[in-house]
Each structure stands twice: as C-alpha cells, then as structure tokens.
Design a protein around this motif. Structure first.
Motif, PDB file in Angstrom:
ATOM      1  N   LYS A  26       0.926  -1.240  -0.021  1.00  6.65           N
ATOM      2  CA  LYS A  26      -0.028   0.010  -0.135  1.00  6.65           C
ATOM      3  C   LYS A  26       0.841   1.304   0.081  1.00  6.65           C
ATOM      4  CE  LYS A  26      -3.502   2.234   3.008  1.00  6.65           C
ATOM      5  NZ  LYS A  26      -4.409   2.615   1.969  1.00  6.65           N
ATOM      6  N   SER A  27       0.335   2.224  -0.677  1.00  9.59           N
ATOM      7  CA  SER A  27       1.324   3.571  -0.875  1.00  9.59           C
ATOM      8  C   SER A  27       1.524   4.187   0.755  1.00  9.59           C
ATOM      9  CB  SER A  27       0.240   4.681  -1.570  1.00  9.59           C
ATOM     10  OG  SER A  27       0.974   5.782  -1.601  1.00  9.59           O
ATOM     11  N   GLY A  28       2.762   4.297   0.912  1.00 10.67           N
ATOM     12  CA  GLY A  28       3.206   4.660   2.209  1.00 10.67           C
ATOM     13  C   GLY A  28       3.654   3.771   3.180  1.00 10.67           C
ATOM     14  N   HIS A  29       3.430   2.609   2.784  1.00  5.43           N
ATOM     15  CA  HIS A  29       3.961   1.422   3.728  1.00  5.43           C
ATOM     16  C   HIS A  29       5.316   0.912   3.119  1.00  5.43           C
ATOM     17  CE1 HIS A  29      -0.203   0.109   5.108  1.00  5.43           C
ATOM     18  NE2 HIS A  29       0.091   1.329   5.543  1.00  5.43           N
ATOM     19  N   ASP A  30       6.214   0.484   4.353  1.00  4.39           N
ATOM     20  CA  ASP A  30       7.536   0.200   4.157  1.00  4.39           C
ATOM     21  C   ASP A  30       7.975  -1.133   4.396  1.00  4.39           C
ATOM     22  OD1 ASP A  30       9.041   2.198   6.547  1.00  4.39           O
ATOM     23  OD2 ASP A  30       7.366   0.643   6.635  1.00  4.39           O
ATOM     24  N   THR A  31       6.893  -1.971   4.851  1.00  5.92           N
ATOM     25  CA  THR A  31       7.047  -3.318   5.352  1.00  5.92           C
ATOM     26  C   THR A  31       6.033  -4.138   4.933  1.00  5.92           C
ATOM     27  OG1 THR A  31       7.948  -2.397   7.655  1.00  5.92           O
ATOM     28  CG2 THR A  31       7.201  -4.542   7.646  1.00  5.92           C
ATOM     29  N   VAL A  32       6.668  -5.411   4.544  1.00  3.89           N
ATOM     30  CA  VAL A  32       5.888  -6.366   3.878  1.00  3.89           C
ATOM     31  C   VAL A  32       5.959  -7.764   4.442  1.00  3.89           C
ATOM     32  CG1 VAL A  32       5.682  -7.863   1.613  1.00  3.89           C
ATOM     33  CG2 VAL A  32       6.128  -5.228   1.638  1.00  3.89           C
ATOM     34  N   SER A  33       4.908  -8.544   4.686  1.00  2.64           N
ATOM     35  CA  SER A  33       4.961  -9.772   5.559  1.00  2.64           C
ATOM     36  C   SER A  33       4.371 -10.670   4.435  1.00  2.64           C
ATOM     37  CB  SER A  33       4.209  -9.517   6.700  1.00  2.64           C
ATOM     38  OG  SER A  33       4.590  -8.574   7.649  1.00  2.64           O
ATOM     39  N   TRP A  34       4.540 -11.834   4.590  1.00  2.00           N
ATOM     40  CA  TRP A  34       4.042 -12.978   3.781  1.00  2.00           C
ATOM     41  C   TRP A  34       3.333 -14.116   4.761  1.00  2.00           C
ATOM     42  CZ3 TRP A  34       3.581 -12.908  -1.550  1.00  2.00           C
ATOM     43  CH2 TRP A  34       4.208 -12.029  -2.195  1.00  2.00           C
ATOM     44  N   TYR A  35       2.533 -14.275   4.486  1.00  2.00           N
ATOM     45  CA  TYR A  35       1.589 -15.289   5.081  1.00  2.00           C
ATOM     46  C   TYR A  35       1.114 -16.618   4.111  1.00  2.00           C
ATOM     47  CZ  TYR A  35       1.229 -11.964   8.848  1.00  2.00           C
ATOM     48  OH  TYR A  35       1.589 -11.200   9.778  1.00  2.00           O
ATOM     49  N   TYR A  89      -1.479 -17.515  -0.769  1.00  2.00           N
ATOM     50  CA  TYR A  89      -0.250 -16.977  -0.175  1.00  2.00           C
ATOM     51  C   TYR A  89      -0.727 -15.288  -0.267  1.00  2.00           C
ATOM     52  CZ  TYR A  89       2.290 -21.146  -0.467  1.00  2.00           C
ATOM     53  OH  TYR A  89       2.943 -22.289  -0.185  1.00  2.00           O
ATOM     54  N   LEU A  90      -0.652 -14.778   1.127  1.00  2.00           N
ATOM     55  CA  LEU A  90      -1.004 -13.406   1.316  1.00  2.00           C
ATOM     56  C   LEU A  90       0.103 -12.549   1.561  1.00  2.00           C
ATOM     57  CD1 LEU A  90      -4.166 -14.270   3.515  1.00  2.00           C
ATOM     58  CD2 LEU A  90      -4.418 -13.458   1.323  1.00  2.00           C
ATOM     59  N   CYS A  91       0.018 -11.254   0.679  1.00  2.00           N
ATOM     60  CA  CYS A  91       1.048 -10.382   0.956  1.00  2.00           C
ATOM     61  C   CYS A  91       0.263  -9.372   2.142  1.00  2.00           C
ATOM     62  CB  CYS A  91       1.585  -9.839  -0.044  1.00  2.00           C
ATOM     63  SG  CYS A  91       2.487  -8.272   0.110  1.00  2.00           S
ATOM     64  N   ALA A  92       0.968  -8.585   3.060  1.00  2.00           N
ATOM     65  CA  ALA A  92       0.458  -8.044   3.900  1.00  2.00           C
ATOM     66  C   ALA A  92       1.682  -6.547   4.122  1.00  2.00           C
ATOM     67  CB  ALA A  92       0.083  -8.253   5.341  1.00  2.00           C
ATOM     68  N   SER A  93       0.859  -5.412   4.139  1.00  2.00           N
ATOM     69  CA  SER A  93       1.971  -4.250   4.129  1.00  2.00           C
ATOM     70  C   SER A  93       1.508  -3.552   5.389  1.00  2.00           C
ATOM     71  CB  SER A  93       1.897  -3.516   3.038  1.00  2.00           C
ATOM     72  OG  SER A  93       0.882  -2.748   2.841  1.00  2.00           O
TER      73      SER A  93
END
Lengths: 117, 115
Positions: A26-35, A89-93
């Motif tokens: 997402k715009s403005g986010h800098d961290t990515v997690s994978w599930y 597989y889900l990506c989260a920011s």
C-alpha cells in the motif's frame, strides 16, 4: 490510493518446480509480510521484510525465501515445490517498526492461489 | 509463544439480531489484538484493533470488540447483524515485546446471517 496488489492471481505448478510471487505494498507502507493460508486454516506467518532485510521468520523451511526491493515491493520464492505448498499466499503491508510506529495494522492483498500438482 | 483460540467454527444468527464471535488469546505481556474479515476468494480486510486505552473498540461496518484482560478475551460484536456480514472472521494477536509485527491468527469463525 492503491491498496496492496499481488500477482499472479492464480498459479499451477508441478512438484519440484520453483515459483515466484510478487507483492506491491500500500502507498506509504515500507514493511511487507508474507503469510500462507491453507484451506480451512488461518494465515501462517512466513517472514517479514523491512529495509530490504528479512526481520522475522516463521516456522517455514529454507525452500521459502524472499526479497524486498528499494521501492518496498517484495517477492516470495518457493523452491522444490511440494503438494503441501498448495495454499493461498497473502502479502500484507504496514508501516515500519521504528519504535514509534508499533501497533499499526497490516493491510492484506487479495492473495495468490498456488496449486501444486 | 503467542496463540489465539476461536472456539466456534461457525456462528449462526438471524438478520437484525446481535452477534458475537469469540476470541481468546495467549501472549507474554500486553497484547495488540486485531479482527479481520475474509470474503470468499479474497484477502483479509481489517476491521478493528486494540492497542491501549478504552476496552471497547469500535471499527468498520458497525463492528466493535471488547478487550477483557482478566479473561484474555477479545470478542467481536455487532448490535444488529446483516446478511452481508456473512463471511469468515479471524482474530489475531501480536506481543508488544518485539518491534516486529508477526501476527498470529486463530483458525477462523464462519459467520452465517440468515434473512
């Protein structure tokens, strides 16, 4: 404002192959997690990337690896695919963990459905 | 180790009635708690969170949740259910003892709202 995007939407692979999944935060986010979300289960944490480094890892084998690019987008790579890798597989920011920003919620993408045959 | 329990696989409620989806957690220290909703073939959508302060948290679409530290619970509630609320609901927790943001999810509760 674009949310979290993932590609591809669906993927079919054969056992033993390798796969790469992609995520734009997402715009403005800098961290990515994978599930990984297996059928009928809750999401399981794979790993998290911040400042282009893997910061935390869940209980997944080394066949699962990742990368974060300078623009904060991320890839998830899975080698030597097994039937049991079939899942969503889900990506989260989220905002990064600079000490002042803990507690922010994670925003999820629509996921990539991986089927291993 | 952190864990979340959602004791009900499915909750059935009639439209217009109040709903409750239960969640209990286990974590060292004080928790951050979250509720997400998942519609078929979709990712997870954030509903609400408890960080600190008031034990009653209000979120999206009329949902709210009550944090109860003594019972280690964080039940999701809505005063009047809608058919469109039918979906899969996940409770998640993370501890405050780390700056990293690993979320631990429950197994999910399917909410079915009948007309």
């Amino acid at each position: 404002d674009a949310g979290v995007t993932q590609s591809p939407t669906h993927l079919i692979k054969t056992r033993g192959q390798q796969v790469t999944l992609r995520c734009s935060p997402k715009s403005g986010h800098d961290t990515v997690s994978w599930y990984q979300q297996a059928l009928g289960q809750g999401p399981q944490f794979i790993f998290q990337y911040y400042e282009e480094e893997e910061r935390q890892r869940g209980n997944f084998p080394d066949r699962f690896s990742g990368h974060q690019f300078p623009n904060y987008s991320s890839e998830l790579n899975v080698n030597a695919l097994l039937l049991g890798d079939s899942a969503l597989y889900l990506c989260a920011s989220s905002l990064g963990t600079s000490g002042r920003r803990v507690g922010y919620e994670q925003y999820f993408g629509p996921g990539t459905r991986l089927t291993v045959t | 180790a952190q864990s979340v329990a959602q004791p009900e696989d499915q909750v059935n409620v009639a439209e217009g009635n109040p709903l409750t989806v239960k969640c209990t957690y286990s974590v060292s220290g004080n928790p951050y708690l979250f509720w997400y909703v998942q519609y078929p073939n979709r990712g997870l959508q954030f509903l609400l969170k408890y960080i600190t302060g008031d034990n009653l948290v209000k979120g999206s679409y009329g949902f709210e949740a009550e944090f109860n530290k003594s019972q280690t619970s964080f039940h999701l509630k809505k005063p009047s259910a809608l058919v469109s609320d039918s979906a899969l609901y996940f409770c998640a927790v993370r501890g405050r003892d780390t700056g990293f943001q690993k979320l631990v999810f429950g197994t999910g509760t399917r909410l079915l709202v009948s007309p």
